[in-house]
Scaffold this motif. Sequence first.
Motif, mmCIF file in Angstrom:
data_model
loop_
_atom_site.group_PDB
_atom_site.id
_atom_site.type_symbol
_atom_site.label_atom_id
_atom_site.label_comp_id
_atom_site.label_asym_id
_atom_site.label_seq_id
_atom_site.Cartn_x
_atom_site.Cartn_y
_atom_site.Cartn_z
ATOM 1 N N ALA A 231 0.791 -1.258 -0.110
ATOM 2 C CA ALA A 231 0.014 -0.054 0.062
ATOM 3 C C ALA A 231 0.630 1.084 -0.021
ATOM 4 N N SER A 232 0.525 2.168 -0.637
ATOM 5 C CA SER A 232 1.571 3.616 -0.619
ATOM 6 C C SER A 232 -0.028 4.821 0.078
ATOM 7 N N LEU A 233 0.304 5.501 0.830
ATOM 8 C CA LEU A 233 -0.398 6.642 1.353
ATOM 9 C C LEU A 233 0.015 7.853 1.842
ATOM 10 N N TYR A 234 -0.046 9.172 1.286
ATOM 11 C CA TYR A 234 -0.047 9.919 1.292
ATOM 12 C C TYR A 234 -0.906 11.282 2.198
ATOM 13 N N ILE A 235 -0.638 11.536 3.523
ATOM 14 C CA ILE A 235 -1.161 11.829 4.194
ATOM 15 C C ILE A 235 -0.748 13.594 5.036
ATOM 16 N N ALA A 236 -1.523 14.232 4.907
ATOM 17 C CA ALA A 236 -1.531 15.610 5.353
ATOM 18 C C ALA A 236 -1.124 15.929 6.907
ATOM 19 N N VAL A 237 0.055 15.859 7.084
ATOM 20 C CA VAL A 237 0.413 15.366 8.789
ATOM 21 C C VAL A 237 -0.456 16.537 9.936
ATOM 22 N N GLN A 238 -0.353 18.190 9.246
ATOM 23 C CA GLN A 238 -0.818 19.261 10.190
ATOM 24 C C GLN A 238 -2.635 19.060 10.277
ATOM 25 N N ASP A 239 -3.439 18.835 9.177
ATOM 26 C CA ASP A 239 -4.675 18.130 8.855
ATOM 27 C C ASP A 239 -5.242 17.160 8.390
ATOM 28 N N LYS A 240 -4.373 16.458 9.103
ATOM 29 C CA LYS A 240 -4.845 14.678 8.984
ATOM 30 C C LYS A 240 -5.580 14.525 8.069
ATOM 31 N N VAL A 241 -5.218 14.752 6.775
ATOM 32 C CA VAL A 241 -6.246 13.909 5.566
ATOM 33 C C VAL A 241 -5.644 13.469 4.230
ATOM 34 N N LYS A 242 -5.981 12.126 3.859
ATOM 35 C CA LYS A 242 -5.984 11.604 3.594
ATOM 36 C C LYS A 242 -5.031 12.267 1.759
ATOM 37 N N LEU A 243 -4.517 12.649 1.254
ATOM 38 C CA LEU A 243 -3.357 13.165 0.225
ATOM 39 C C LEU A 243 -4.123 12.006 -1.546
ATOM 40 N N SER A 244 -3.826 10.783 -0.784
ATOM 41 C CA SER A 244 -3.729 10.025 -1.589
ATOM 42 C C SER A 244 -3.337 8.382 -1.604
ATOM 43 N N GLU A 245 -4.389 7.498 -2.040
ATOM 44 C CA GLU A 245 -3.886 5.831 -1.954
ATOM 45 C C GLU A 245 -3.157 5.436 -2.975
ATOM 46 N N GLY A 246 -2.901 4.122 -2.740
ATOM 47 C CA GLY A 246 -2.419 3.593 -3.947
ATOM 48 C C GLY A 246 -1.402 1.926 -3.285
ATOM 49 N N GLY A 247 -0.507 2.167 -4.519
ATOM 50 C CA GLY A 247 0.529 0.540 -4.123
ATOM 51 C C GLY A 247 1.177 0.139 -4.984
ATOM 52 N N TYR A 248 1.894 -0.980 -4.759
ATOM 53 C CA TYR A 248 2.745 -1.378 -5.137
ATOM 54 C C TYR A 248 3.226 -2.817 -5.810
ATOM 55 N N HIS A 249 3.849 -2.958 -7.304
ATOM 56 C CA HIS A 249 3.454 -5.050 -7.292
ATOM 57 C C HIS A 249 4.640 -5.328 -6.227
ATOM 58 N N GLU A 250 5.414 -4.580 -5.934
ATOM 59 C CA GLU A 250 6.195 -5.218 -5.442
ATOM 60 C C GLU A 250 7.383 -3.837 -4.298
ATOM 61 N N PHE A 251 8.515 -4.554 -3.471
ATOM 62 C CA PHE A 251 8.409 -3.244 -2.185
ATOM 63 C C PHE A 251 9.087 -2.698 -2.824
ATOM 64 N N PRO A 252 8.471 -0.829 -3.172
ATOM 65 C CA PRO A 252 9.559 0.492 -3.840
ATOM 66 C C PRO A 252 10.911 0.820 -3.844
ATOM 67 N N CYS A 253 10.609 0.213 -1.848
ATOM 68 C CA CYS A 253 12.650 0.822 -1.514
ATOM 69 C C CYS A 253 12.980 -0.100 -0.992
ATOM 70 N N ALA A 254 15.101 0.177 -1.322
ATOM 71 C CA ALA A 254 15.744 -0.957 -1.024
ATOM 72 C C ALA A 254 16.361 -0.056 0.460
ATOM 73 N N VAL A 255 16.388 -1.318 1.633
ATOM 74 C CA VAL A 255 16.971 -0.357 2.465
ATOM 75 C C VAL A 255 18.563 -1.276 3.132
ATOM 76 N N PRO A 256 19.456 -0.985 2.686
ATOM 77 C CA PRO A 256 20.698 -2.164 3.398
ATOM 78 C C PRO A 256 20.997 -0.973 4.553
ATOM 79 N N ARG A 257 21.983 -1.913 4.683
ATOM 80 C CA ARG A 257 22.427 -1.352 6.792
ATOM 81 C C ARG A 257 23.487 -1.882 6.514
ATOM 82 N N TRP A 258 24.539 -1.153 7.206
ATOM 83 C CA TRP A 258 25.794 -1.320 6.808
ATOM 84 C C TRP A 258 26.498 -3.045 7.952
ATOM 85 N N TYR A 259 26.069 -2.575 9.261
ATOM 86 C CA TYR A 259 26.806 -3.227 9.674
ATOM 87 C C TYR A 259 24.848 -3.431 10.633
#
Length: 552
Positions: A231-259
């Motif tokens: 799922a992909s969800l964009y939120i305007a934090v100050q107003d607590k309002v949903k701006l858009s909602e969508g999705g991805y077929h694959e996880f779009p983020c690669a998050v490597p760590r050194w140690y």
Amino acid sequence: MAEDRILFELKRFEQLKSKRGVWESHWQECVDYILPRRGNITYKDTPGQKRTSNIYDTTATTALELLAAAIHGMLTNPSTKWFDLVTADPRLMDSWDVVVWLDQVSKTLMDVYNSSNFTTQTHELYLDLGLIGTGMLYQEPGKGSNLLNFTAYPINGVFIVENEEGIIDTVYRRDWMTAQNIVRMWPDTTPETIREKLKKDPDEELEVLHVIRPRKDRLPGKIDKLNMPFASLYIAVQDKVKLSEGGYHEFPCAVPRWYLTTGETYGRSPSMTALPDIKMLNEICKCTIRAAQKIVDPPLQVPDDGFLAEINTYPGGINRYNTSNPDDRIYPLETKGRPELGLQMEEQRRQAIRRTYYVDQFRLPSSPNPQMTATEVMERTQENLRLMGPILGRLQPEYLTPTIARSYGILKRMNMFPPAPAAIVNTGISIKYTSPIARAQRMSELQGIAKTIDFVAALGERHPEVWDEFNMPSTARLVADINGVPAATRNSPETVVEIRKAREAAQAEQEKQAQLAAMAESAGKAAPALKAIGGMGAASEGMGMEGGGEEF
């Protein structure tokens, strides 16, 4: 229900910020002393503000940049093919159609990477890994001729969550966007409060939260944006309002760590290890500078009442003093400082910092022998790369594999690949890395093959039967695989069979021609003898000689 979900996501975001707070001061120190341009974590500075006020020595900065460049060259060098695609079932790799198709797909991926912003953004990711131990590369379909677009987001706005297997599958990304850009991106869902700010100050920055997480409430069989695996969800934090909602077929983020330390989600970095030496080096530099200043421009010792005016220390300055007391003169105050000791301590800390950033492993090996051969240089370089293998091993499953898998999915949906062979349609595809460091890990295998072949060649001169123990075509294929030779440069099995048949036919023809030549030569030698025998018979008849031998 939608409002409850927005409140839930915002509450979880606050919890993640609280948990991450203990890391932020540590990250900020690394940024301040090593790479200030990469952004701030605990405070927000003014664009254009000077950021190097804490740095007196740039050894750590240059070492970090060298580390990032070296990793880029060893893992994702754009000038070489650093991965191949293979089938999950090794038996299918005997099919030439499958091998050629996989080679074409991997080449297409490499071409897209080289024509996109992958190279520049992945370098920023490597800087983040060496600086703070955690990086994130976001990937999405591009626009126009740019098929893929990559963004290396700084850690100050990234909050990560691991699943039960220790894999990061949830990312909360905070961003600051101007009111004008928010309205442009979400014209139909932007709240009225932001539209009012657009009229007053379109450049005012507002907080926007992007939530990426696995979708557990999807309907089976549906593939629309609200039923994709992530799922992909964009939120305007100050107003607590949903701006858009969508999705991805694959996880779009690669998050490597050194140690990665047990019990921790965020990684640790070489900069964290070197930070004590870096801070000490800065203090030594400041002290050495002060000591050198005192020697070059020493403090002065003057009498309290022997001069008629203020002391003039400028070049060519004149000072008048009372001659009634000849001792009323200016003397330099010798502090007995030793700047050379400070320089020695500085160099010790610099060496320690370079070792922490693996600078020695990246440089070409040096030797006191100026006649060191190219083979020796290559062997030492390969040894250094093998030593780096375990350190960089985490980057393959956490960074390269999810990045390639995501790219493959996007390009496949764009129909960028040729039709797959029937044998591979229902079979999984795996990744085999062929980067310089991956090949270095297998170089000992290649050296073992080369030494064995050399030994057998020497032994085979007297005992040819030893070659019967080796399958030389298979050996050649293995060597080509270790060296990362593309499939396009090799012949297909069918072509190999045809070449061998042609060779056998040519050899048979040569043998036939040789036999005919030998027979002709034998016949040529026998002709004079037969002619001589015939001549002798004719002579006997002319002399009236009749044979008296037995008749058969």
